[in-house]
Enzyme design. Structure first.
Site, PDB file in Angstrom:
ATOM      1  N   GLY A   1      24.317  23.914 -80.958  1.00  0.00           N
ATOM      2  CA  GLY A   1      23.581  24.247 -82.170  1.00  0.00           C
ATOM      3  C   GLY A   1      22.970  25.635 -82.186  1.00  0.00           C
TER       4      GLY A   1
ATOM      5  CE1 TYR B   1      12.827  18.210 -86.934  1.00  0.00           C
ATOM      6  CE2 TYR B   1      12.495  18.709 -89.254  1.00  0.00           C
ATOM      7  CZ  TYR B   1      12.983  19.069 -88.008  1.00  0.00           C
ATOM      8  OH  TYR B   1      13.618  20.283 -87.834  1.00  0.00           O
TER       9      TYR B   1
ATOM     10  N   GLY C   1      17.150  24.025 -75.526  1.00  0.00           N
ATOM     11  CA  GLY C   1      18.080  23.405 -76.467  1.00  0.00           C
ATOM     12  C   GLY C   1      19.337  24.231 -76.613  1.00  0.00           C
TER      13      GLY C   1
ATOM     14  CB  SER D   1      23.725  22.209 -85.524  1.00  0.00           C
ATOM     15  OG  SER D   1      22.744  21.357 -86.108  1.00  0.00           O
TER      16      SER D   1
ATOM     17  CE  LYS E   1      11.131  20.887 -85.572  1.00  0.00           C
ATOM     18  NZ  LYS E   1      11.538  21.696 -84.396  1.00  0.00           N
TER      19      LYS E   1
ATOM     20  CG  ASP F   1      13.064  15.414 -69.941  1.00  0.00           C
ATOM     21  OD1 ASP F   1      12.794  15.919 -71.047  1.00  0.00           O
ATOM     22  OD2 ASP F   1      12.897  14.208 -69.677  1.00  0.00           O
ATOM     23  CG  LEU F   2      12.436  22.056 -71.496  1.00  0.00           C
ATOM     24  CD1 LEU F   2      12.765  23.108 -72.552  1.00  0.00           C
ATOM     25  CD2 LEU F   2      11.793  22.701 -70.278  1.00  0.00           C
TER      26      LEU F   2
ATOM     27  NE  ARG G   1      17.053  15.716 -73.227  1.00  0.00           N
ATOM     28  CZ  ARG G   1      16.676  14.757 -74.070  1.00  0.00           C
ATOM     29  NH1 ARG G   1      15.794  13.851 -73.688  1.00  0.00           N
ATOM     30  NH2 ARG G   1      17.168  14.685 -75.285  1.00  0.00           N
TER      31      ARG G   1
ATOM     32  CB  SER H   1       8.229  25.438 -87.814  1.00  0.00           C
ATOM     33  OG  SER H   1       7.649  24.486 -88.664  1.00  0.00           O
TER      34      SER H   1
ATOM     35  CB  SER I   1      23.582  22.190 -74.242  1.00  0.00           C
ATOM     36  OG  SER I   1      22.896  21.259 -75.071  1.00  0.00           O
TER      37      SER I   1
END
Length: 332
Positions: free
Chosen positions: A24, A168, A20, A203, A172, A74-75, A45, A154, A22
């Site tokens: 934030g 969500y 992640g 972000s 977490k 793509d994880l 991605r 988390s 790219s």
């Protein structure tokens, strides 16, 4: 207190994978790690954003010879996560930051099954697959003198999950459970497994979250000021240097951690235990207030829906009446 030497020594010449990355918090962490002398692999991605992110992180390098590179992956796919670890440039990474994720804050009643599946993939599977591939690589290389780390991200919604975060918060929470199990398995290999329970930080994802956030969610959440992502990253890094494994990024998060102590490692054991006892006594009162507000929210929601349906029916009826009058006029 963490000194600058301690801060740099932990990460100097080490290899860190950041997912992640790219934008934030992931990008902020990549910059903070580069500033401490680490080699950094940014994973996301979208290649265009990664190219721009690498250029930005390059400016934070502590010395010549540091490697800053990216891998497009793509994880949500286990094979691609395994590919990231195998292509990281060393037999195993020293640090893995599982930052990929995102939140669409809305009622479960208004959430589609497709959105639920996407949230599971982004918020849980990405971390599960990358961490699993990393732990196996770390175990294969044996025990090291320096402590390596797999870091999960988390949320404070794990401590107190509430309406609006139904797709969500449960995921977490699952990350903490995964971390507790993984921490035990990695004990022989000198690998720590910290979990970051981040509060609000500025972000692109935070802006997107606020677009769909229900009013009742905002009310329960209260006035929570979002901190800059760079400051959040610094808090995480410094907590890791201090050896913490349950990391919060703001005061409210630290207080709320007393609600869900469990068997995970604790920082300031006596104080967090004391707050846990106090929360056990007073949380039913707080929950009564929350449930009252939720019932009021749904009453208002039903009233609005009824008003909209009534207005629509009235409009349709008026339109039908005008149409009939027009037909009668034509016939006459």
């Amino acid at each position: 207190m963490v000194t600058r030497n301690q801060d740099e020594e932990k990460f100097m010449h080490k290899l860190a994978i950041v997912s992640g990355a790219s934008q934030g918090l992931g990008l902020a962490l990549a910059k903070a790690l580069a500033a401490r002398g680490a080699d950094v692999v940014l994973v996301a991605r979208r290649e265009k954003l990664l190219v721009e992110a690498v250029e930005e992180v390059e400016r934070y390098k502590l010395m010549d010879g540091q490697i800053i590179k990216y891998l497009v992956a793509d994880l949500t796919s286990a094979p691609e996560a395994e590919g990231v670890v195998s292509l990281c440039g060393r037999p195993s990474p020293d640090f893995v930051f599982c930052c990929a994720g995102g939140c669409t804050a809305k009622l479960l009643l208004d959430t589609t099954s497709s959105e639920l599946g996407s949230s599971v993939a982004i918020n849980y599977n990405t971390a599960l697959y990358l961490a699993h591939a990393s732990m196996r690589a770390m175990a294969a290389t044996g025990t090291t003198q320096h402590t390596r780390s797999i870091v999960f991200f988390s949320s404070v919604t794990h401590f107190y999950p509430f309406i609006g975060y139904g797709s969500y918060a449960p995921l977490k929470s699952a990350l903490r459970t995964l971390a507790d199990v993984m921490r035990q398995e990695l004990l022989p290999y000198n690998v720590s497994v910290p979990v970051v329970f981040a509060g609000n930080f500025l972000s692109e994802g935070y802006e997107q979250e606020n677009l769909t956030k229900p009013e009742i969610t905002r009310k329960i959440e209260g006035p929570s000021e979002a901190i800059p992502a760079d400051l959040c990253a610094e808090k995480v890094i410094r907590a890791m240097v201090r050896g913490q494994e349950m990391i919060t990024t703001d005061t409210i998060g630290w207080f709320l951690s007393g609600l869900v102590l469990g068997a995970s490692p604790r920082s300031n054991y006596l104080l967090t235990t004391l707050f846990g006892v106090l929360f056990a006594v007073f949380s039913p009162v707080f929950e009564w207030v929350v449930e009252r507000d939720i019932k009021a929210f749904f009453r208002t929601r039903v009233d609005r829906s009824t008003a909209v349906l009534t207005q629509a029916a009235t409009t349709e009826s008026a339109g039908s009446q005008r149409s009939n009058e027009s037909k009668e006029s034509t016939l006459s």
